[in-house]
Scaffold this motif. Structure first.
Motif, short mmCIF file in Angstrom:
data_model
loop_
_atom_site.label_atom_id
_atom_site.label_comp_id
_atom_site.label_asym_id
_atom_site.label_seq_id
_atom_site.Cartn_x
_atom_site.Cartn_y
_atom_site.Cartn_z
N GLY A 1 0.76 -1.23 0.00
CA GLY A 1 0.00 0.00 0.00
C GLY A 1 0.79 1.28 0.00
O GLY A 1 0.23 2.36 -0.16
N TYR A 2 2.11 1.21 0.17
CA TYR A 2 2.91 2.43 0.29
C TYR A 2 3.09 3.14 -1.05
O TYR A 2 3.01 4.36 -1.14
CB TYR A 2 4.27 2.10 0.90
CG TYR A 2 5.25 3.25 0.87
CD1 TYR A 2 5.11 4.32 1.75
CD2 TYR A 2 6.31 3.27 -0.03
CE1 TYR A 2 6.00 5.38 1.73
CE2 TYR A 2 7.20 4.32 -0.05
CZ TYR A 2 7.05 5.37 0.82
OH TYR A 2 7.93 6.42 0.79
N THR A 3 3.35 2.39 -2.08
CA THR A 3 3.66 2.99 -3.38
C THR A 3 2.40 3.56 -4.02
O THR A 3 1.34 2.93 -4.03
CB THR A 3 4.28 1.94 -4.33
OG1 THR A 3 5.41 1.36 -3.69
CG2 THR A 3 4.72 2.58 -5.63
N VAL A 4 2.52 4.75 -4.56
CA VAL A 4 1.41 5.36 -5.29
C VAL A 4 1.00 4.42 -6.42
O VAL A 4 1.83 3.95 -7.20
CB VAL A 4 1.81 6.73 -5.85
CG1 VAL A 4 0.71 7.29 -6.75
CG2 VAL A 4 2.11 7.70 -4.71
N GLY A 5 -0.28 4.13 -6.52
CA GLY A 5 -0.75 3.21 -7.54
C GLY A 5 -1.00 1.81 -7.02
O GLY A 5 -1.57 0.98 -7.72
N SER A 6 -0.58 1.53 -5.79
CA SER A 6 -0.84 0.22 -5.21
C SER A 6 -2.34 0.04 -5.00
O SER A 6 -3.05 0.97 -4.60
CB SER A 6 -0.12 0.07 -3.86
OG SER A 6 -0.54 -1.10 -3.20
#
Length: 272
Positions: free
Chosen positions: A83-88
């Protein structure tokens, strides 16, 4: 991420948006504060696939909420994977919450959530001052979520199926959750004044190797919660009328603990 529901058909949304690259000082989030670890070379936009985190744990003392009438607030305290990365599109998390209703009454509870599914509130009793340990452990498509109330000697453990869990990061977070109406309008709930929180006994498992926030095989990034900083993940119309945020302090020398503090106006002194 535990979110209050406006109606029974509301859709929960993952609530993180990063502003800077991992490893380059603070990331700025609209509603997360704490630390995330990612594989070496990851950024807030792209996670390396060579590192898989399959276990995360942390311990904290449930803070007391300072409530004032006239506004509902929420603070979700959790550990999670992904969930950390943008787009996850996925996040596996479990923890506790401290909420205030518009009449100034506080409630405390435990929960888990496997995004994009809705969060589930647990029957585990939680009170201010309780020592809580939360864990997420993933083996293939089996996700184990566990919340231990060490003060009251109670525990919730559940195995859940998840076809495609996100294993690209591990987190220890205090969050201002988001809620969405059936019309697609989303808002970030004001962050409850929790004073300060210390995460201790912080640990993660990456590629089968255990480590802490200072593990040699990954990067640890502090995250500062600044309302209005960026869109909430998945919700281009997300908004918040609150200025309250939170800022983490430095990591302990052994990499196993850190503290973060509630800030009444985080927009006044956001890290660059």
């Amino acid at each position: 991420m535990k979110s209050w529901l406006l109606t029974s058909t509301l859709v929960l949304a993952l609530a993180f948006a990063a502003a800077t690259a991992s490893g380059a000082g603070f990331d700025i989030s609209s509603n997360w504060s704490g630390y995330a670890v990612t594989g070496l070379g990851s950024t807030a936009n792209t996670a390396v696939t060579s590192m898989s985190f399959t276990d995360v744990t942390g311990t904290w003392t449930q803070p007391a909420a300072t409530c004032t009438g006239g506004r509902s607030t929420s603070a979700a305290i959790w550990v999670g994977l992904g969930g950390y990365t943008v787009g996850s599109n996925s996040l596996e998390q479990t923890g506790t919450s401290a909420d205030c209703d518009a009449n100034g009454r506080a409630t405390y509870y435990a929960w888990y959530e496997l995004v994009p599914a809705d969060s589930v509130t647990l029957k585990l009793k939680i009170f201010p001052g309780d020592t809580i340990t939360s864990t997420v452990l993933i083996k293939g498509t089996d996700v184990l979520v566990q919340v231990k109330n060490r003060t009251r000697h109670t525990v919730f453990t559940k195995h859940l199926p998840m076809a495609y869990p996100d294993l690209t990061s591990a987190e220890w977070i205090a969050e201002a959750p988001s809620e969405c109406s059936v019309t697609g309008f989303c808002r970030t709930i004001a962050l409850t004044n929790f004073g300060s929180i210390t995460f201790s006994k912080v640990a993660a498992l990456g590629n089968g190797v255990g480590g802490t926030l200072t593990g040699a095989g990954w990067d640890a990034t502090p995250i500062q919660l600044v309302p209005h900083a960026h869109r909430v993940f998945g919700d281009v119309n997300a908004s918040s009328s609150s200025t309250a945020g939170a800022t983490p302090a430095g990591v302990s020398s052994d990499g196993r603990s850190f503290s973060l503090s509630w800030v009444a106006d985080a927009t006044a002194g956001a890290a660059a």
